[in-house]
Design a protein around this motif. Structure first.
Motif, PDB file in Angstrom:
ATOM      1  N   THR A   5      40.376  94.407 -34.533  1.00 11.77           N
ATOM      2  CA  THR A   5      41.176  93.337 -33.941  1.00 11.77           C
ATOM      3  C   THR A   5      42.343  92.976 -34.831  1.00 11.77           C
ATOM      4  OG1 THR A   5      39.188  92.463 -32.881  1.00 11.77           O
ATOM      5  CG2 THR A   5      41.079  90.991 -33.034  1.00 11.77           C
ATOM      6  N   ASP A   6      42.119  92.945 -36.141  1.00 11.06           N
ATOM      7  CA  ASP A   6      43.179  92.632 -37.091  1.00 11.06           C
ATOM      8  C   ASP A   6      44.277  93.674 -37.053  1.00 11.06           C
ATOM      9  OD1 ASP A   6      41.856  90.373 -37.840  1.00 11.06           O
ATOM     10  OD2 ASP A   6      40.906  91.254 -39.626  1.00 11.06           O
ATOM     11  N   ARG A   7      43.882  94.950 -36.905  1.00  8.91           N
ATOM     12  CA  ARG A   7      44.882  96.017 -36.835  1.00  8.91           C
ATOM     13  C   ARG A   7      45.662  95.933 -35.532  1.00  8.91           C
ATOM     14  NH1 ARG A   7      40.601  99.143 -38.982  1.00  8.91           N
ATOM     15  NH2 ARG A   7      40.152  99.983 -36.923  1.00  8.91           N
ATOM     16  N   GLN A   8      44.999  95.432 -34.505  1.00 10.36           N
ATOM     17  CA  GLN A   8      45.632  95.349 -33.196  1.00 10.36           C
ATOM     18  C   GLN A   8      46.653  94.215 -33.127  1.00 10.36           C
ATOM     19  OE1 GLN A   8      45.401  97.432 -30.849  1.00 10.36           O
ATOM     20  NE2 GLN A   8      46.106  96.421 -28.991  1.00 10.36           N
ATOM     21  N   ALA A   9      46.439  93.152 -33.909  1.00 10.53           N
ATOM     22  CA  ALA A   9      47.277  91.957 -33.817  1.00 10.53           C
ATOM     23  C   ALA A   9      48.769  92.226 -33.995  1.00 10.53           C
ATOM     24  CB  ALA A   9      46.794  90.906 -34.821  1.00 10.53           C
ATOM     25  N   PRO A  10      49.209  92.990 -35.012  1.00 12.69           N
ATOM     26  CA  PRO A  10      50.648  93.245 -35.151  1.00 12.69           C
ATOM     27  C   PRO A  10      51.239  93.970 -33.942  1.00 12.69           C
ATOM     28  CG  PRO A  10      49.495  93.796 -37.182  1.00 12.69           C
ATOM     29  CD  PRO A  10      48.451  93.566 -36.143  1.00 12.69           C
ATOM     30  N   ASP A  11      50.499  94.938 -33.381  1.00 11.63           N
ATOM     31  CA  ASP A  11      50.971  95.649 -32.189  1.00 11.63           C
ATOM     32  C   ASP A  11      51.072  94.699 -31.004  1.00 11.63           C
ATOM     33  OD1 ASP A  11      51.098  98.035 -33.555  1.00 11.63           O
ATOM     34  OD2 ASP A  11      49.077  98.657 -32.988  1.00 11.63           O
ATOM     35  N   ALA A  12      50.074  93.841 -30.836  1.00 12.41           N
ATOM     36  CA  ALA A  12      50.092  92.890 -29.737  1.00 12.41           C
ATOM     37  C   ALA A  12      51.243  91.905 -29.887  1.00 12.41           C
ATOM     38  CB  ALA A  12      48.764  92.137 -29.681  1.00 12.41           C
ATOM     39  N   ARG A  13      51.455  91.435 -31.112  1.00 11.90           N
ATOM     40  CA  ARG A  13      52.539  90.468 -31.359  1.00 11.90           C
ATOM     41  C   ARG A  13      53.899  91.103 -31.065  1.00 11.90           C
ATOM     42  NH1 ARG A  13      50.720  89.024 -35.649  1.00 11.90           N
ATOM     43  NH2 ARG A  13      49.721  87.095 -35.009  1.00 11.90           N
ATOM     44  N   ARG A  14      54.095  92.322 -31.529  1.00  7.46           N
ATOM     45  CA  ARG A  14      55.372  93.014 -31.295  1.00  7.46           C
ATOM     46  C   ARG A  14      55.581  93.265 -29.803  1.00  7.46           C
ATOM     47  NH1 ARG A  14      54.613  96.538 -34.700  1.00  7.46           N
ATOM     48  NH2 ARG A  14      53.608  98.118 -33.410  1.00  7.46           N
ATOM     49  N   ALA A  54      56.860  81.766 -20.586  1.00  4.26           N
ATOM     50  CA  ALA A  54      56.043  80.710 -21.193  1.00  4.26           C
ATOM     51  C   ALA A  54      54.636  81.222 -21.495  1.00  4.26           C
ATOM     52  CB  ALA A  54      55.977  79.504 -20.255  1.00  4.26           C
ATOM     53  N   VAL A  55      54.095  82.042 -20.599  1.00  9.38           N
ATOM     54  CA  VAL A  55      52.759  82.599 -20.810  1.00  9.38           C
ATOM     55  C   VAL A  55      52.742  83.537 -22.008  1.00  9.38           C
ATOM     56  CG1 VAL A  55      51.006  84.127 -19.826  1.00  9.38           C
ATOM     57  CG2 VAL A  55      52.035  82.348 -18.428  1.00  9.38           C
ATOM     58  N   TYR A  56      53.757  84.375 -22.136  1.00 13.90           N
ATOM     59  CA  TYR A  56      53.822  85.276 -23.280  1.00 13.90           C
ATOM     60  C   TYR A  56      53.958  84.487 -24.581  1.00 13.90           C
ATOM     61  CZ  TYR A  56      54.699  88.769 -19.650  1.00 13.90           C
ATOM     62  OH  TYR A  56      54.592  89.567 -18.548  1.00 13.90           O
ATOM     63  N   ALA A  57      54.700  83.372 -24.536  1.00 13.92           N
ATOM     64  CA  ALA A  57      54.826  82.519 -25.723  1.00 13.92           C
ATOM     65  C   ALA A  57      53.471  81.934 -26.100  1.00 13.92           C
ATOM     66  CB  ALA A  57      55.837  81.407 -25.466  1.00 13.92           C
ATOM     67  N   LEU A  58      52.712  81.462 -25.088  1.00 15.57           N
ATOM     68  CA  LEU A  58      51.368  80.953 -25.339  1.00 15.57           C
ATOM     69  C   LEU A  58      50.470  82.045 -25.916  1.00 15.57           C
ATOM     70  CD1 LEU A  58      50.664  78.794 -22.146  1.00 15.57           C
ATOM     71  CD2 LEU A  58      50.850  77.957 -24.488  1.00 15.57           C
ATOM     72  N   SER A  59      50.603  83.252 -25.394  1.00 21.01           N
ATOM     73  CA  SER A  59      49.792  84.372 -25.872  1.00 21.01           C
ATOM     74  C   SER A  59      50.119  84.703 -27.327  1.00 21.01           C
ATOM     75  CB  SER A  59      50.025  85.610 -24.994  1.00 21.01           C
ATOM     76  OG  SER A  59      49.646  85.355 -23.657  1.00 21.01           O
ATOM     77  N   LEU A  60      51.401  84.598 -27.683  1.00 17.93           N
ATOM     78  CA  LEU A  60      51.810  84.842 -29.071  1.00 17.93           C
ATOM     79  C   LEU A  60      51.177  83.820 -30.004  1.00 17.93           C
ATOM     80  CD1 LEU A  60      55.587  85.760 -28.704  1.00 17.93           C
ATOM     81  CD2 LEU A  60      53.879  87.108 -29.939  1.00 17.93           C
ATOM     82  N   ILE A  61      51.195  82.568 -29.591  1.00 15.07           N
ATOM     83  CA  ILE A  61      50.599  81.513 -30.412  1.00 15.07           C
ATOM     84  C   ILE A  61      49.087  81.722 -30.512  1.00 15.07           C
ATOM     85  CG2 ILE A  61      50.185  79.032 -30.582  1.00 15.07           C
ATOM     86  CD1 ILE A  61      52.852  78.628 -29.094  1.00 15.07           C
ATOM     87  N   ALA A  62      48.484  82.144 -29.409  1.00  8.33           N
ATOM     88  CA  ALA A  62      47.030  82.312 -29.371  1.00  8.33           C
ATOM     89  C   ALA A  62      46.549  83.411 -30.304  1.00  8.33           C
ATOM     90  CB  ALA A  62      46.578  82.616 -27.943  1.00  8.33           C
ATOM     91  N   LEU A  63      47.403  84.384 -30.615  1.00  7.64           N
ATOM     92  CA  LEU A  63      47.000  85.492 -31.478  1.00  7.64           C
ATOM     93  C   LEU A  63      46.572  85.019 -32.861  1.00  7.64           C
ATOM     94  CD1 LEU A  63      49.647  88.253 -30.650  1.00  7.64           C
ATOM     95  CD2 LEU A  63      47.219  88.282 -30.100  1.00  7.64           C
ATOM     96  N   SER A  64      47.133  83.901 -33.302  1.00  5.61           N
ATOM     97  CA  SER A  64      46.826  83.410 -34.644  1.00  5.61           C
ATOM     98  C   SER A  64      45.852  82.237 -34.625  1.00  5.61           C
ATOM     99  CB  SER A  64      48.120  82.991 -35.355  1.00  5.61           C
ATOM    100  OG  SER A  64      48.823  82.016 -34.607  1.00  5.61           O
ATOM    101  N   HIS A  65      45.204  81.992 -33.489  1.00  5.24           N
ATOM    102  CA  HIS A  65      44.247  80.895 -33.377  1.00  5.24           C
ATOM    103  C   HIS A  65      42.874  81.423 -32.965  1.00  5.24           C
ATOM    104  CE1 HIS A  65      48.010  78.687 -33.387  1.00  5.24           C
ATOM    105  NE2 HIS A  65      47.339  77.562 -33.543  1.00  5.24           N
ATOM    106  N   GLY A  66      41.906  80.520 -32.919  1.00  5.04           N
ATOM    107  CA  GLY A  66      40.539  80.896 -32.596  1.00  5.04           C
ATOM    108  C   GLY A  66      40.346  81.185 -31.120  1.00  5.04           C
ATOM    109  N   GLN A  67      39.135  81.648 -30.794  1.00  7.48           N
ATOM    110  CA  GLN A  67      38.829  82.052 -29.424  1.00  7.48           C
ATOM    111  C   GLN A  67      38.917  80.879 -28.445  1.00  7.48           C
ATOM    112  OE1 GLN A  67      38.415  85.182 -28.423  1.00  7.48           O
ATOM    113  NE2 GLN A  67      38.360  84.394 -26.336  1.00  7.48           N
ATOM    114  N   THR A  68      38.504  79.691 -28.884  1.00  5.94           N
ATOM    115  CA  THR A  68      38.550  78.526 -27.998  1.00  5.94           C
ATOM    116  C   THR A  68      39.987  78.219 -27.595  1.00  5.94           C
ATOM    117  OG1 THR A  68      36.571  77.563 -29.005  1.00  5.94           O
ATOM    118  CG2 THR A  68      38.000  76.073 -27.770  1.00  5.94           C
ATOM    119  N   TRP A  69      40.903  78.287 -28.563  1.00  2.00           N
ATOM    120  CA  TRP A  69      42.309  78.015 -28.272  1.00  2.00           C
ATOM    121  C   TRP A  69      42.861  79.078 -27.335  1.00  2.00           C
ATOM    122  CZ3 TRP A  69      47.383  78.884 -27.877  1.00  2.00           C
ATOM    123  CH2 TRP A  69      48.250  77.798 -27.986  1.00  2.00           C
ATOM    124  N   LYS A  70      42.448  80.330 -27.533  1.00  2.00           N
ATOM    125  CA  LYS A  70      42.920  81.422 -26.676  1.00  2.00           C
ATOM    126  C   LYS A  70      42.491  81.191 -25.226  1.00  2.00           C
ATOM    127  CE  LYS A  70      42.986  85.044 -30.225  1.00  2.00           C
ATOM    128  NZ  LYS A  70      42.465  86.356 -30.639  1.00  2.00           N
TER     129      LYS A  70
END
Length: 202
Positions: A5-14, A54-70
């Motif tokens: 998941t950690d390796r995936q995060a930079p790809d997802a963010r980009r 707006a949804v993509y912006a929320l998704s970007l923020i969610a990448l660095s937060h916990g599962q509940t926030w996501k």
């Protein structure tokens, strides 16, 4: 699993940054051409792409937060999509009552451009592995956009051929229906994710 998941995060963010910026550009194009062409379908898709941003912006923020926030971010995305659908239904009803004169060729050109861009966004999101609830929501949004673009292209052809506004109104209505379906699916996914998390915690 965590390492993957950690390796995936930079790809997802980009990927999310790319699709976010592309959707901003397409939304601006839809609004400009929709006003020029007096098209409910174009304006509907402009609002759609703006809500996607707006949804993509929320998704970007969610990448660095916990599962509940996501899960909460995905729920907000689903509600936003349903609100967007209501707005489109109101606009279609207004144009049906007051009348409109959409310009078919403008609808066709804009839908073709948007279709290419939304296909690129969809492919980028589909390449991501181990998508969380927010990335699945983002993929749903891009798929809905791509389908709507095809509807606008067909509507533009019919408007040009028949000289009537009903194909434009019909696509605006269909866009709202697709948005309602997508919003419900996202909310169901978020609810299932919440129940899964509660089951693991107990």
């Amino acid at each position: 699993m965590i390492a993957a998941t950690d390796r995936q995060a930079p790809d997802a963010r980009r990927t999310l940054w790319i699709v976010l910026l592309l959707n901003v550009a397409i939304a601006a194009g839809f609004f400009a051409t929709g006003l020029f062409a007096d098209s409910s379908a174009l304006i509907a898709n402009g609002v759609d792409n703006l809500s996607d941003t707006a949804v993509y912006a929320l998704s970007l923020i969610a990448l660095s937060h916990g599962q509940t926030w996501k899960t909460r971010a995905a729920t907000a995305s689903g509600i936003m999509l349903l609100l967007f659908a209501v707005g489109i239904l109101i606009d279609v009803g207004r144009r049906y009552i007051q009348g409109s004169e959409p310009i078919g060729p403008t609808m066709m050109v804009m839908s073709a451009i948007a279709g290419v861009v939304n296909y690129i966004c969809l492919r980028l999101l589909q390449r991501l592995k181990q998508k969380d609830v927010n990335l699945r929501a983002a993929t749903t949004f891009s798929f809905n956009d791509f389908i709507s673009n095809g509807g606008i292209l067909i509507a533009g052809m019919l408007v040009l051929w028949l000289g009537s506004n009903w194909p434009d109104l019909l696509v605006g209505l269909a866009t709202a229906v697709i948005a309602i379906k997508g919003g419900i699916e996202i909310l169901r996914d978020a609810r299932a994710e919440t129940k899964s998390d509660e089951g693991q915690a107990s």
